[in-house]
Design a protein around this motif. Structure first.
Motif, PDB file in Angstrom:
ATOM      1  N   THR A  26      10.638  -7.316  -4.203  1.00  0.00           N
ATOM      2  CA  THR A  26       9.825  -7.910  -3.137  1.00  0.00           C
ATOM      3  C   THR A  26       9.009  -6.829  -2.448  1.00  0.00           C
ATOM      4  O   THR A  26       9.551  -5.779  -2.066  1.00  0.00           O
ATOM      5  N   VAL A  27       7.731  -7.076  -2.319  1.00  0.00           N
ATOM      6  CA  VAL A  27       6.849  -6.162  -1.581  1.00  0.00           C
ATOM      7  C   VAL A  27       6.775  -6.681  -0.146  1.00  0.00           C
ATOM      8  O   VAL A  27       6.403  -7.843   0.086  1.00  0.00           O
ATOM      9  N   VAL A  28       7.160  -5.830   0.792  1.00  0.00           N
ATOM     10  CA  VAL A  28       7.215  -6.274   2.192  1.00  0.00           C
ATOM     11  C   VAL A  28       5.990  -5.786   2.955  1.00  0.00           C
ATOM     12  O   VAL A  28       5.352  -4.793   2.595  1.00  0.00           O
ATOM     13  N   SER A  29       5.699  -6.516   4.019  1.00  0.00           N
ATOM     14  CA  SER A  29       4.600  -6.114   4.896  1.00  0.00           C
ATOM     15  C   SER A  29       5.064  -4.943   5.761  1.00  0.00           C
ATOM     16  O   SER A  29       6.232  -4.863   6.154  1.00  0.00           O
ATOM     17  N   ILE A  30       4.158  -4.043   6.037  1.00  0.00           N
ATOM     18  CA  ILE A  30       4.509  -2.883   6.876  1.00  0.00           C
ATOM     19  C   ILE A  30       4.035  -3.075   8.312  1.00  0.00           C
ATOM     20  O   ILE A  30       4.066  -2.140   9.116  1.00  0.00           O
ATOM     21  N   PRO A  73       1.749  -1.160  -4.465  1.00  0.00           N
ATOM     22  CA  PRO A  73       1.318  -2.562  -4.566  1.00  0.00           C
ATOM     23  C   PRO A  73       0.240  -2.908  -3.537  1.00  0.00           C
ATOM     24  O   PRO A  73       0.235  -2.386  -2.420  1.00  0.00           O
ATOM     25  N   ASN A  74      -0.661  -3.805  -3.936  1.00  0.00           N
ATOM     26  CA  ASN A  74      -1.734  -4.236  -3.039  1.00  0.00           C
ATOM     27  C   ASN A  74      -1.567  -5.696  -2.632  1.00  0.00           C
ATOM     28  O   ASN A  74      -2.534  -6.404  -2.376  1.00  0.00           O
ATOM     29  N   PHE A  75      -0.317  -6.143  -2.596  1.00  0.00           N
ATOM     30  CA  PHE A  75      -0.019  -7.521  -2.200  1.00  0.00           C
ATOM     31  C   PHE A  75       1.352  -7.543  -1.546  1.00  0.00           C
ATOM     32  O   PHE A  75       2.113  -6.570  -1.602  1.00  0.00           O
ATOM     33  N   VAL A  76       1.670  -8.663  -0.944  1.00  0.00           N
ATOM     34  CA  VAL A  76       2.964  -8.855  -0.284  1.00  0.00           C
ATOM     35  C   VAL A  76       3.641 -10.069  -0.912  1.00  0.00           C
ATOM     36  O   VAL A  76       2.991 -11.073  -1.210  1.00  0.00           O
ATOM     37  N   GLY A  77       4.951  -9.960  -1.139  1.00  0.00           N
ATOM     38  CA  GLY A  77       5.695 -11.100  -1.664  1.00  0.00           C
ATOM     39  C   GLY A  77       6.572 -10.723  -2.844  1.00  0.00           C
ATOM     40  O   GLY A  77       6.715  -9.550  -3.197  1.00  0.00           O
ATOM     41  N   LYS A  78       7.160 -11.760  -3.461  1.00  0.00           N
ATOM     42  CA  LYS A  78       8.047 -11.537  -4.601  1.00  0.00           C
ATOM     43  C   LYS A  78       7.236 -11.231  -5.857  1.00  0.00           C
ATOM     44  O   LYS A  78       6.165 -11.796  -6.071  1.00  0.00           O
ATOM     45  N   GLY A  93       0.782  -1.225   0.000  1.00  0.00           N
ATOM     46  CA  GLY A  93       0.000   0.000   0.000  1.00  0.00           C
ATOM     47  C   GLY A  93       0.813   1.273   0.000  1.00  0.00           C
ATOM     48  O   GLY A  93       0.241   2.371   0.075  1.00  0.00           O
ATOM     49  N   ARG A  94       2.121   1.167  -0.084  1.00  0.00           N
ATOM     50  CA  ARG A  94       2.960   2.355  -0.056  1.00  0.00           C
ATOM     51  C   ARG A  94       3.640   2.576  -1.413  1.00  0.00           C
ATOM     52  O   ARG A  94       3.915   1.620  -2.137  1.00  0.00           O
TER      53      ARG A  94
END
Length: 363
Positions: free
Chosen positions: A339-343, A290-295, A228-229
């Motif tokens: 990679t999209v990481v969780s915040i 991004p609206n997801f987490v992961g590679k 989301g960032r």
């Protein structure tokens, strides 16, 4: 006395028979050697014989032989790959010649006429027919030019785009060069022209050579992002021409950029947008948060759709060439992994404890 009378009668009858079938005159010189062109006319001779003595068949054969001589002079070859326009014109022209010979018309075909005929019958019964035709040289050359121009279109279908490809390449217009080379290869793949296979392979190799020098060079590492960032920066790459990363950039090039998003169903899918390189040949793109987490990965690919569409025109027997071109066309791309990481770890949290009475009020 009776025998002498009978012999005399036989001699008279023999002389009468000879008188009723006069000997044929000497054959004209043109039956042996076709007259050379003079200042006005070009001459053609056709001849044919029929062993059974059928003069009509011999005349038909002589007409066909005359036609063959004229078409050899015209100098084109009709094939199954010739254009409909060329075939129709070629057939119509031949029909006009045949009809002129059969009817001895003088105004059916401009400048063409039958000058003389000669027929000889041998003792065996064999009949030979000769036909002498004249053609006004100016009119003959005009027809030759007209028909050859129609057939030249088939040759030009390969030569013209190949020359354009060479010109585009020298001007640095590499996308147009690739498309022109492929157009020439496609034309050669279906043409009955001299060295068609060689011309096909040459233009396929020209297109592949240009494509292999079109290269993406990453302008930096992939940016980072959290759920989301916004991304920390754009994805950047340069499109260059050459064998090393310092080659000249290609401005104004169009590319597809595909990145991943999560659907409402929870599945990841690709979303594609178009981008254009700047004056330095650089592409820059920032996806939405991004609206997801992961590679995940982001891919930039040069837009070569117009050239890809041409590949469907290759005959099946040239599948190897078609496949090689498709591999090169689809291979002009660059891929960024990130990679999209969780915040969650960055969100401040705390615990509050409270005693409640029976009514739920804090004590």
């Amino acid at each position: 006395m009776i025998k002498r009378y009978a012999a005399l009668v036989f001699a008279v009858l023999l002389l009468a028979s000879c008188a009723s079938s006069p000997a044929q005159g000497k054959a004209p010189a043109w039956t042996l050697t076709t007259p050379p062109p003079d200042g006005t006319y070009t001459y053609f001779v056709g001849y044919s014989a029929d062993p059974s003595g059928d003069a009509a068949k011999a005349a038909e054969g002589a007409t066909a032989n005359l036609l063959s001589s004229i078409m050899n002079y015209i100098g084109v070859k009709i094939t199954v790959d010739s254009s409909a326009t060329a075939r129709a014109s070629y057939d119509s022209y031949q029909a006009e010649i045949v009809q002129t010979v059969r009817t001895q018309s003088t105004n059916r075909l401009a400048g063409f006429m039958v000058k003389d005929r000669y027929q000889v019958k041998e003792k065996s019964g064999r009949v030979t027919v000769y036909i002498l035709a004249s053609y006004v040289t100016k009119d003959l050359e005009a027809e030759k030019t007209r028909i050859q121009r129609l057939f030249q279109e088939q040759i030009d279908a390969v030569a013209v785009p190949e020359r354009k490809g060479q010109s585009f390449e020298s001007e640095g217009r590499y996308f147009e060069a690739v498309q022109s080379y492929i157009e020439a290869a496609v034309a050669a793949s279906g043409a009955d022209i001299d060295n068609a296979d060689i011309k096909l392979e040459r233009n396929v190799n020209n297109a592949r050579r240009v494509l292999q020098r079109l290269r993406f060079v990453a302008a930096g590492p992939a940016p980072t992002a959290g759920l989301g960032r916004p991304f920390s920066g754009p994805f950047s790459a340069r499109l260059v021409y050459g064998e090393n990363d310092s080659g000249p950039g290609i401005p104004g090039a169009e590319a597809y950029v595909t990145y991943q998003v999560r659907q409402a169903s929870g599945r990841l899918t690709g979303k594609t947008e178009r981008i254009v390189s700047d004056s330095r040949g650089a592409f820059s793109f920032t996806p939405p948060p991004p609206n997801f987490v992961g590679k995940a990965k982001l891919v930039m690919r040069i837009n070569l759709d117009s050239s890809l569409d041409l590949l469907d025109k290759f005959p099946a027997k040239f599948e190897a060439f078609r496949a090689a071109l498709e591999t090169e066309l689809r291979g002009r791309s660059i891929e960024f992994e990130y990679t999209v990481v969780s915040i969650a770890k960055d969100v401040a949290t705390g615990i509050a404890l409270a005693d409640l009475d029976e009514k739920g009020a804090a004590i």
